[in-house]
Structures are given as structure tokens and as C-alpha cells.
Motif scaffolding. Structure first.
Motif, mmCIF file in Angstrom:
data_model
loop_
_atom_site.group_PDB
_atom_site.id
_atom_site.type_symbol
_atom_site.label_atom_id
_atom_site.label_comp_id
_atom_site.label_asym_id
_atom_site.label_seq_id
_atom_site.Cartn_x
_atom_site.Cartn_y
_atom_site.Cartn_z
ATOM 1 N N ALA A 66 6.114 11.604 30.657
ATOM 2 C CA ALA A 66 5.509 11.459 29.321
ATOM 3 C C ALA A 66 6.495 10.720 28.338
ATOM 4 C CB ALA A 66 5.212 12.801 28.743
ATOM 5 N N GLU A 67 7.727 11.068 28.648
ATOM 6 C CA GLU A 67 8.763 10.255 27.683
ATOM 7 C C GLU A 67 8.627 8.773 27.889
ATOM 8 O OE1 GLU A 67 13.353 10.371 26.713
ATOM 9 O OE2 GLU A 67 12.430 12.235 26.961
ATOM 10 N N GLN A 68 8.712 8.522 29.013
ATOM 11 C CA GLN A 68 8.574 7.282 29.607
ATOM 12 C C GLN A 68 7.380 6.400 29.183
ATOM 13 O OE1 GLN A 68 9.079 6.417 34.015
ATOM 14 N NE2 GLN A 68 9.592 4.154 33.552
ATOM 15 N N ALA A 69 6.257 7.130 29.361
ATOM 16 C CA ALA A 69 4.979 6.496 29.171
ATOM 17 C C ALA A 69 4.898 6.373 27.495
ATOM 18 C CB ALA A 69 3.796 7.753 29.279
ATOM 19 N N ALA A 70 5.466 7.146 26.658
ATOM 20 C CA ALA A 70 5.333 6.789 25.383
ATOM 21 C C ALA A 70 6.246 5.682 25.018
ATOM 22 C CB ALA A 70 5.953 8.147 24.509
ATOM 23 N N ALA A 71 7.472 5.710 25.336
ATOM 24 C CA ALA A 71 8.346 4.531 25.054
ATOM 25 C C ALA A 71 7.841 3.086 25.363
ATOM 26 C CB ALA A 71 9.501 4.648 25.907
ATOM 27 N N LEU A 72 6.814 3.158 26.474
ATOM 28 C CA LEU A 72 6.344 1.678 27.085
ATOM 29 C C LEU A 72 5.534 1.354 25.915
ATOM 30 C CD1 LEU A 72 5.548 2.454 30.688
ATOM 31 C CD2 LEU A 72 7.220 0.819 29.735
ATOM 32 N N HIS A 73 5.061 1.992 24.781
ATOM 33 C CA HIS A 73 4.130 1.409 23.808
ATOM 34 C C HIS A 73 4.869 0.284 23.265
ATOM 35 C CE1 HIS A 73 0.377 3.390 23.914
ATOM 36 N NE2 HIS A 73 0.935 4.773 24.378
ATOM 37 N N ALA A 74 6.167 0.514 22.958
ATOM 38 C CA ALA A 74 6.998 -0.515 22.224
ATOM 39 C C ALA A 74 6.966 -1.642 22.802
ATOM 40 C CB ALA A 74 8.402 0.047 21.708
ATOM 41 N N GLU A 75 7.087 -1.762 24.126
ATOM 42 C CA GLU A 75 7.551 -2.825 24.917
ATOM 43 C C GLU A 75 5.950 -3.435 25.012
ATOM 44 O OE1 GLU A 75 8.881 -5.878 27.328
ATOM 45 O OE2 GLU A 75 9.971 -4.136 26.267
ATOM 46 N N ALA A 76 4.872 -2.803 25.223
ATOM 47 C CA ALA A 76 3.576 -3.408 25.018
ATOM 48 C C ALA A 76 3.335 -4.088 23.895
ATOM 49 C CB ALA A 76 2.383 -2.267 25.141
ATOM 50 N N HIS A 77 3.859 -3.502 22.734
ATOM 51 C CA HIS A 77 3.704 -4.366 21.385
ATOM 52 C C HIS A 77 4.328 -5.399 21.388
ATOM 53 C CE1 HIS A 77 3.403 -4.907 17.153
ATOM 54 N NE2 HIS A 77 4.675 -5.183 17.188
ATOM 55 N N LYS A 78 5.493 -5.534 22.035
ATOM 56 C CA LYS A 78 6.543 -6.739 22.001
ATOM 57 C C LYS A 78 5.644 -7.924 23.007
ATOM 58 C CE LYS A 78 11.061 -4.515 21.854
ATOM 59 N NZ LYS A 78 11.928 -4.073 22.666
ATOM 60 N N ARG A 79 5.079 -7.526 23.925
ATOM 61 C CA ARG A 79 4.493 -8.691 24.919
ATOM 62 C C ARG A 79 3.021 -9.044 24.311
ATOM 63 N NH1 ARG A 79 6.236 -7.587 30.856
ATOM 64 N NH2 ARG A 79 8.127 -6.779 30.474
ATOM 65 N N CYS A 80 2.410 -7.969 23.375
ATOM 66 C CA CYS A 80 1.110 -8.480 23.156
ATOM 67 C C CYS A 80 0.831 -9.702 22.273
ATOM 68 C CB CYS A 80 0.433 -7.350 22.206
ATOM 69 S SG CYS A 80 -1.313 -7.578 21.567
ATOM 70 N N PHE A 81 -0.004 -10.731 23.074
ATOM 71 C CA PHE A 81 -0.270 -12.011 22.445
ATOM 72 C C PHE A 81 -0.690 -11.931 21.180
ATOM 73 C CE2 PHE A 81 -1.373 -12.472 27.056
ATOM 74 C CZ PHE A 81 0.261 -12.820 27.344
ATOM 75 N N ILE A 82 -1.679 -10.870 20.636
ATOM 76 C CA ILE A 82 -2.351 -11.253 19.635
ATOM 77 C C ILE A 82 -1.551 -10.423 18.472
ATOM 78 C CG2 ILE A 82 -4.299 -10.337 18.368
ATOM 79 C CD1 ILE A 82 -4.858 -11.918 20.701
ATOM 80 N N ALA A 83 -0.695 -9.330 18.714
ATOM 81 C CA ALA A 83 0.226 -8.989 17.756
ATOM 82 C C ALA A 83 1.421 -10.006 17.568
ATOM 83 C CB ALA A 83 0.799 -7.626 18.383
ATOM 84 N N ASN A 84 2.015 -10.533 18.525
ATOM 85 C CA ASN A 84 2.902 -11.855 18.177
ATOM 86 C C ASN A 84 2.330 -13.144 17.216
ATOM 87 O OD1 ASN A 84 5.076 -10.564 19.432
ATOM 88 N ND2 ASN A 84 4.143 -11.190 21.491
#
Length: 147
Positions: free
Chosen positions: A113-131
């Protein structure tokens, strides 16, 4: 990674005889995909039963984040069994001020669960639209386990 191109058509017909008189309804098209019935926001004389550009922008941010998140979880060996986001965009009369994503993710293994929650930050960094946007995209994720 190279350059990627995305072709979309927007088609409208009617008569702009006056601001209050013309339809805002139109179609968004891309080869081999279902048409999207679109319009303006109802505040700008649009049809409330059709998608508007503001909703589509918020949906694009949510969708991009989800796709990156699922990719990262798969790479990390985290089994996601459900993902649901209630995203919200806040706009003033000129521009978006912020979009908040509220993904609720169900995973199989509680120990991850902790690792799963942390992956949201990495997903945000990689999201083309958010960037590509010039306003903050916040995340309020919840991770629950399937059992």
C-alpha cells in the motif's frame, strides 16, 4: 522517444446570425474512433448533455495519470484490481487555476500500500498532459486492499 503526432477533426455547421442564436454543438472526430459529441460549457450556451472542452481537459489529465500509474504498478509488481478517479478542475473567467485528481485505487497486497501510494508522484512526473499545462495538478490518492 521521438515525435508523436495526433490528428483530430472538429466539425460544426449552423449559422452565426447572433450570439444567442447559433448552436455550440459540434463533433470531435479521429480516424477509427467513435465521434465525441461536444459543445460549450452550459454557462456559455452549451448543451449540458455533451462534453465541453473544460471537461475534456480534466478528463485528459485524469486519464493520462491513470495510464502512467497502472504502468508503474505493473512494473513494480503491484496488482491493481480497481481504479476510480473523481477529478475536479477549478477555472476562473480566464484560465484553469488547478485540477485535483482523487484516485481511489484497490490493490491486492496490503503490504504494498505504501509503495502503491508513492507511485502517484512518479505517475504525475511522467504524465504528458500534466507536463503540458501551466497550472497545478494536485493528487489526493487513496489506496485500499481487495480483501
Amino acid at each position: 522517444m521521438g515525435e508523436h503526432r495526433y490528428e483530430v477533426e472538429v466539425t460544426w455547421s449552423g449559422a452565426t446570425t447572433g450570439y444567442r442564436d447559433y448552436t455550440r454543438n459540434h463533433e470531435l472526430l479521429a480516424a477509427g474512433r467513435p465521434n465525441i459529441p461536444a459543445t460549450a460549457d452550459p454557462k456559455f450556451r452549451g448543451d449540458k448533455t455533451r462534453w465541453n472542452p473544460e471537461q475534456l481537459l480534466v478528463a485528459s489529465l485524469s486519464d493520462c495519470h491513470m495510464l502512467w500509474y497502472l504502468h508503474l504498478c505493473a512494473e513494480a509488481g503491484i496488482v491493481v484490481t480497481n481504479y476510480h478517479d473523481t477529478a475536479e478542475g477549478v477555472m476562473d473567467n480566464v484560465r484553469f487555476q488547478q485540477v485535483t485528481l482523487r484516485p481511489q485505487v484497490t490493490i491486492r497486497d496490503a503490504e504494498q500500500a505504501e509503495q502503491a501510494a508513492a507511485l502517484h508522484a512518479e505517475a504525475h512526473k511522467r504524465c504528458f498532459i500534466a507536463n503540458s499545462v501551466n497550472f497545478p495538478v494536485a493528487h489526493e490518492p487513496t489506496v485500499i486492499t481487495a480483501d
